[in-house]
Design a protein around this motif. Structure first.
Motif, PDB file in Angstrom:
ATOM      1  N   THR A 183       0.832  -1.188  -0.197  1.00 30.96           N
ATOM      2  CA  THR A 183      -0.091  -0.003   0.107  1.00 30.96           C
ATOM      3  C   THR A 183       0.853   1.309   0.024  1.00 30.96           C
ATOM      4  OG1 THR A 183      -1.774  -1.322   1.289  1.00 30.96           O
ATOM      5  CG2 THR A 183      -1.919   1.135   1.213  1.00 30.96           C
ATOM      6  N   GLY A 184       2.047   1.376   0.569  1.00 36.76           N
ATOM      7  CA  GLY A 184       2.955   2.397   0.648  1.00 36.76           C
ATOM      8  C   GLY A 184       3.849   2.343  -0.278  1.00 36.76           C
ATOM      9  N   ILE A 185       3.808   1.508  -1.281  1.00 33.65           N
ATOM     10  CA  ILE A 185       4.938   1.545  -2.399  1.00 33.65           C
ATOM     11  C   ILE A 185       4.689   2.919  -3.314  1.00 33.65           C
ATOM     12  CG2 ILE A 185       5.950   0.426  -4.371  1.00 33.65           C
ATOM     13  CD1 ILE A 185       5.290  -2.216  -3.314  1.00 33.65           C
ATOM     14  N   PRO A 186       6.007   3.714  -3.473  1.00 34.49           N
ATOM     15  CA  PRO A 186       6.027   4.580  -4.363  1.00 34.49           C
ATOM     16  C   PRO A 186       5.480   4.146  -5.701  1.00 34.49           C
ATOM     17  CG  PRO A 186       7.794   4.883  -2.855  1.00 34.49           C
ATOM     18  CD  PRO A 186       7.152   3.458  -2.670  1.00 34.49           C
ATOM     19  N   SER A 187       4.852   4.746  -6.472  1.00 26.06           N
ATOM     20  CA  SER A 187       4.392   4.428  -8.095  1.00 26.06           C
ATOM     21  C   SER A 187       5.444   4.054  -8.742  1.00 26.06           C
ATOM     22  CB  SER A 187       3.411   5.368  -8.486  1.00 26.06           C
ATOM     23  OG  SER A 187       4.139   6.630  -8.533  1.00 26.06           O
ATOM     24  N   ILE A 188       6.688   4.750  -8.732  1.00 24.11           N
ATOM     25  CA  ILE A 188       7.886   4.854  -9.472  1.00 24.11           C
ATOM     26  C   ILE A 188       8.624   3.431  -9.180  1.00 24.11           C
ATOM     27  CG2 ILE A 188       9.647   6.029  -8.066  1.00 24.11           C
ATOM     28  CD1 ILE A 188      10.760   7.245 -10.483  1.00 24.11           C
ATOM     29  N   VAL A 189       8.683   2.949  -7.898  1.00 21.18           N
ATOM     30  CA  VAL A 189       9.147   1.756  -7.605  1.00 21.18           C
ATOM     31  C   VAL A 189       8.205   0.396  -8.390  1.00 21.18           C
ATOM     32  CG1 VAL A 189       9.703   0.165  -5.714  1.00 21.18           C
ATOM     33  CG2 VAL A 189       9.836   2.402  -5.351  1.00 21.18           C
ATOM     34  N   ALA A 190       6.984   0.751  -8.502  1.00 19.11           N
ATOM     35  CA  ALA A 190       6.260  -0.253  -9.413  1.00 19.11           C
ATOM     36  C   ALA A 190       6.789  -0.152 -11.018  1.00 19.11           C
ATOM     37  CB  ALA A 190       4.583   0.219  -9.118  1.00 19.11           C
ATOM     38  N   GLY A 191       6.927   0.921 -11.333  1.00 15.16           N
ATOM     39  CA  GLY A 191       7.127   1.040 -12.560  1.00 15.16           C
ATOM     40  C   GLY A 191       8.718   0.633 -12.734  1.00 15.16           C
ATOM     41  N   LEU A 192       9.539   0.684 -11.995  1.00 16.05           N
ATOM     42  CA  LEU A 192      10.977  -0.021 -12.016  1.00 16.05           C
ATOM     43  C   LEU A 192      10.807  -1.422 -11.758  1.00 16.05           C
ATOM     44  CD1 LEU A 192      13.020   2.638  -9.846  1.00 16.05           C
ATOM     45  CD2 LEU A 192      13.126   2.222 -12.424  1.00 16.05           C
ATOM     46  N   PHE A 193      10.062  -2.011 -11.133  1.00 15.25           N
ATOM     47  CA  PHE A 193       9.743  -3.390 -11.069  1.00 15.25           C
ATOM     48  C   PHE A 193       9.278  -4.030 -12.529  1.00 15.25           C
ATOM     49  CE2 PHE A 193       6.226  -6.410 -10.575  1.00 15.25           C
ATOM     50  CZ  PHE A 193       6.991  -7.578 -10.464  1.00 15.25           C
ATOM     51  N   SER A 213       0.411  -1.871 -17.434  1.00 14.93           N
ATOM     52  CA  SER A 213      -0.533  -2.595 -16.937  1.00 14.93           C
ATOM     53  C   SER A 213      -0.294  -3.146 -15.681  1.00 14.93           C
ATOM     54  CB  SER A 213      -1.438  -3.574 -17.758  1.00 14.93           C
ATOM     55  OG  SER A 213      -1.919  -2.874 -19.053  1.00 14.93           O
ATOM     56  N   ILE A 214       0.952  -4.134 -15.900  1.00 17.26           N
ATOM     57  CA  ILE A 214       1.670  -4.693 -14.887  1.00 17.26           C
ATOM     58  C   ILE A 214       1.886  -3.848 -13.618  1.00 17.26           C
ATOM     59  CG2 ILE A 214       3.427  -5.970 -13.988  1.00 17.26           C
ATOM     60  CD1 ILE A 214       3.128  -7.785 -16.660  1.00 17.26           C
ATOM     61  N   ALA A 215       2.531  -2.621 -13.856  1.00 17.05           N
ATOM     62  CA  ALA A 215       2.945  -1.531 -12.868  1.00 17.05           C
ATOM     63  C   ALA A 215       1.860  -1.095 -12.484  1.00 17.05           C
ATOM     64  CB  ALA A 215       3.912  -0.656 -13.447  1.00 17.05           C
ATOM     65  N   LEU A 216       0.774  -0.892 -13.037  1.00 19.22           N
ATOM     66  CA  LEU A 216      -0.449  -0.364 -12.269  1.00 19.22           C
ATOM     67  C   LEU A 216      -1.043  -1.280 -11.450  1.00 19.22           C
ATOM     68  CD1 LEU A 216      -1.795   2.013 -15.212  1.00 19.22           C
ATOM     69  CD2 LEU A 216      -0.709   2.490 -13.353  1.00 19.22           C
ATOM     70  N   SER A 217      -1.078  -2.622 -12.016  1.00 16.11           N
ATOM     71  CA  SER A 217      -1.724  -3.633 -11.019  1.00 16.11           C
ATOM     72  C   SER A 217      -0.881  -3.859  -9.844  1.00 16.11           C
ATOM     73  CB  SER A 217      -1.523  -5.030 -11.962  1.00 16.11           C
ATOM     74  OG  SER A 217      -0.352  -5.546 -12.001  1.00 16.11           O
ATOM     75  N   VAL A 218       0.357  -3.637  -9.770  1.00 16.77           N
ATOM     76  CA  VAL A 218       0.979  -3.574  -8.433  1.00 16.77           C
ATOM     77  C   VAL A 218       0.421  -2.660  -7.413  1.00 16.77           C
ATOM     78  CG1 VAL A 218       3.149  -3.295  -7.415  1.00 16.77           C
ATOM     79  CG2 VAL A 218       3.054  -4.562  -9.394  1.00 16.77           C
ATOM     80  N   LEU A 219       0.048  -1.283  -8.176  1.00 19.70           N
ATOM     81  CA  LEU A 219      -0.551  -0.495  -7.130  1.00 19.70           C
ATOM     82  C   LEU A 219      -1.937  -0.700  -6.888  1.00 19.70           C
ATOM     83  CD1 LEU A 219       0.853   2.593  -9.051  1.00 19.70           C
ATOM     84  CD2 LEU A 219       1.699   1.650  -7.041  1.00 19.70           C
ATOM     85  N   MET A 220      -2.783  -1.341  -7.786  1.00 20.79           N
ATOM     86  CA  MET A 220      -4.075  -1.707  -7.538  1.00 20.79           C
ATOM     87  C   MET A 220      -4.406  -2.918  -6.631  1.00 20.79           C
ATOM     88  SD  MET A 220      -6.215  -1.332 -11.202  1.00 20.79           S
ATOM     89  CE  MET A 220      -7.505  -1.963 -10.624  1.00 20.79           C
ATOM     90  N   ILE A 221      -3.560  -3.904  -6.550  1.00 23.22           N
ATOM     91  CA  ILE A 221      -3.976  -4.922  -5.935  1.00 23.22           C
ATOM     92  C   ILE A 221      -4.166  -4.573  -4.321  1.00 23.22           C
ATOM     93  CG2 ILE A 221      -2.905  -7.201  -4.917  1.00 23.22           C
ATOM     94  CD1 ILE A 221      -1.805  -7.776  -7.689  1.00 23.22           C
ATOM     95  N   PRO A 222      -3.339  -4.048  -3.690  1.00 22.70           N
ATOM     96  CA  PRO A 222      -3.576  -3.636  -2.357  1.00 22.70           C
ATOM     97  C   PRO A 222      -4.752  -3.022  -2.165  1.00 22.70           C
ATOM     98  CG  PRO A 222      -1.643  -2.258  -2.954  1.00 22.70           C
ATOM     99  CD  PRO A 222      -1.901  -3.244  -4.036  1.00 22.70           C
ATOM    100  N   ILE A 223      -5.222  -2.059  -2.745  1.00 22.73           N
ATOM    101  CA  ILE A 223      -6.406  -1.517  -2.579  1.00 22.73           C
ATOM    102  C   ILE A 223      -7.630  -2.207  -2.747  1.00 22.73           C
ATOM    103  CG2 ILE A 223      -7.690   0.502  -3.642  1.00 22.73           C
ATOM    104  CD1 ILE A 223      -5.358   1.928  -4.471  1.00 22.73           C
TER     105      ILE A 223
END
Length: 359
Positions: A183-193, A213-223
């Motif tokens: 939940t607290g991961i910065p969005s740029i870290v999801a992009g780097l992943f 899509s995969i980067a955004l899914s990393v941000l969506m899953i905890p929500i």
């Protein structure tokens, strides 16, 4: 034989409390507000203050004058109530000021760009005036759709495990901890992943929509996990027990009883998660890239999105810069409208699918 007479004590005098007390007239707040604004304007004209400082002084004068008047007429309790009310409304106004200012700036600068060409043309071979955001809109919708396609099943199934199967097990505690961390991961870290994952598979310099899509899914899953988990917990245990008493297996109880009961909250959480990630820029800059043409294949080549289009149009507007910056304001207005529409849609879906209760 005569009975003795008893003397009744004299009744003590009663001091009845008054049922009414003096109050300020209804127009008192408006009257004090006008006087405070007039005093602040007069001081601002004499001392050459700006509009912001004049507003602050007017609020301070109002917050002091109205409770003081109330203290003299109504008493300390009413004065305290008026003071707290003034502070609450002042805090609300301070919180709304950035939002109102932002909306005013976006609408004032972007409304002039809203026309048929702006929505139906891309930026292919366009230099200077003209062009549109068709390619960016389609890219945002496709990338967000595939992100939801990835994250919604994962998030809902994880929430079902945590509520229905996990309990207090070590695996459930580990999943809860990981969800909190994500939940607290910065969005740029999801992009780097996502970029690192695709570099391993396809090699350096890879850019494609499915990576976004995969980067955004990393941000969506905890929500999605959190919202679905809370909704599943609200389902009464009596419904589950009634289903078990009829001999219905657990998986079917979840499918036919628990999920339909909590469907409204789950759909609302998913819609809000989509609205949350649709405005992300950093991960899409890294993995999805940017292009001037429409690309409908998320598995090949770069894809334009609205946040990235806004970023490049404002930071690299070209010569002359006015046309690029105007397109950026117009795209920002469209993006805000899409996010607002998704939030309203979430509320409508929540009301539509909520369980109907009788009196």
């Amino acid at each position: 034989m005569s009975t003795p007479t008893t003397t009744r004590p004299e009744a003590t005098p009663r001091h009845d409390l008054p049922l009414t007390h003096p109050t300020l007239p209804r127009v008192a707040p408006a009257l004090v507000a006008v006087m405070a604004l007039a005093a602040a304007l007069l001081a601002g004209l004499l001392l050459s203050w700006g509009p912001g400082l004049i507003g602050v002084v007017a609020v301070v004068v109002f917050a002091v004058a109205l409770p003081t008047w109330s203290l003299v007429v109504e008493g300390p309790r009413a004065a305290t109530d008026r003071l707290v009310t003034t502070l609450v409304w002042s805090a609300f106004g301070i919180a709304m000021l950035p939002l109102v200012t932002l909306m005013y700036q976006v609408v004032a600068n972007g409304a002039k760009m809203l026309n048929a060409q702006f929505f139906t043309y891309s930026m292919r071979n366009v230099i200077g005036e003209g062009g549109g955001i068709y390619h960016a809109i389609m890219g945002s919708l496709l990338i967000t759709f595939f992100a939801a396609l990835i994250s919604v099943p994962v998030g809902i199934m994880a929430a079902i495990y945590l509520v229905e199967y996990g309990g207090r097990s070590r695996m459930a505690r580990a999943i809860t901890f990981l969800v909190d961390v994500m939940t607290g991961i910065p969005s740029i870290v999801a992009g780097l992943f996502a970029y690192a994952l695709f570099v391993i598979i396809f090699g350096p310099g890879v850019r494609m929509g499915i990576g976004g899509s995969i980067a955004l899914s990393v941000l969506m899953i905890p929500i999605v996990v959190r919202s679905a988990e809370e909704m599943l917990k609200l389902v009464p245990h009596e419904l589950r027990e009634a289903s078990y008493a009829l001999g219905v297996p657990k998986w079917r109880t979840i499918l036919k009883v628990v999920l339909p009961t909590s469907l409204a909250g789950i759909v609302t959480g998913v819609t809000l998660a989509v609205a949350r990630v649709m405005g992300e820029t950093a991960p899409l800059l890294i993995i999805a890239g940017d292009t001037d043409s429409a690309n409908f294949n998320v598995f090949a080549e770069r894809m334009a999105t609205l946040p990235v289009f806004i970023y490049y149009s404002y930071t690299q507007p070209g010569v002359p810069p006015e046309f690029g910056q105007d397109r950026a304001w117009g795209a920002a207005l469209v993006l805000i409208a899409i996010v607002m529409t998704l939030n309203l849609l979430a509320r409508a879906i929540g009301r539509l699918f909520s369980p109907k209760t009788g009196r």
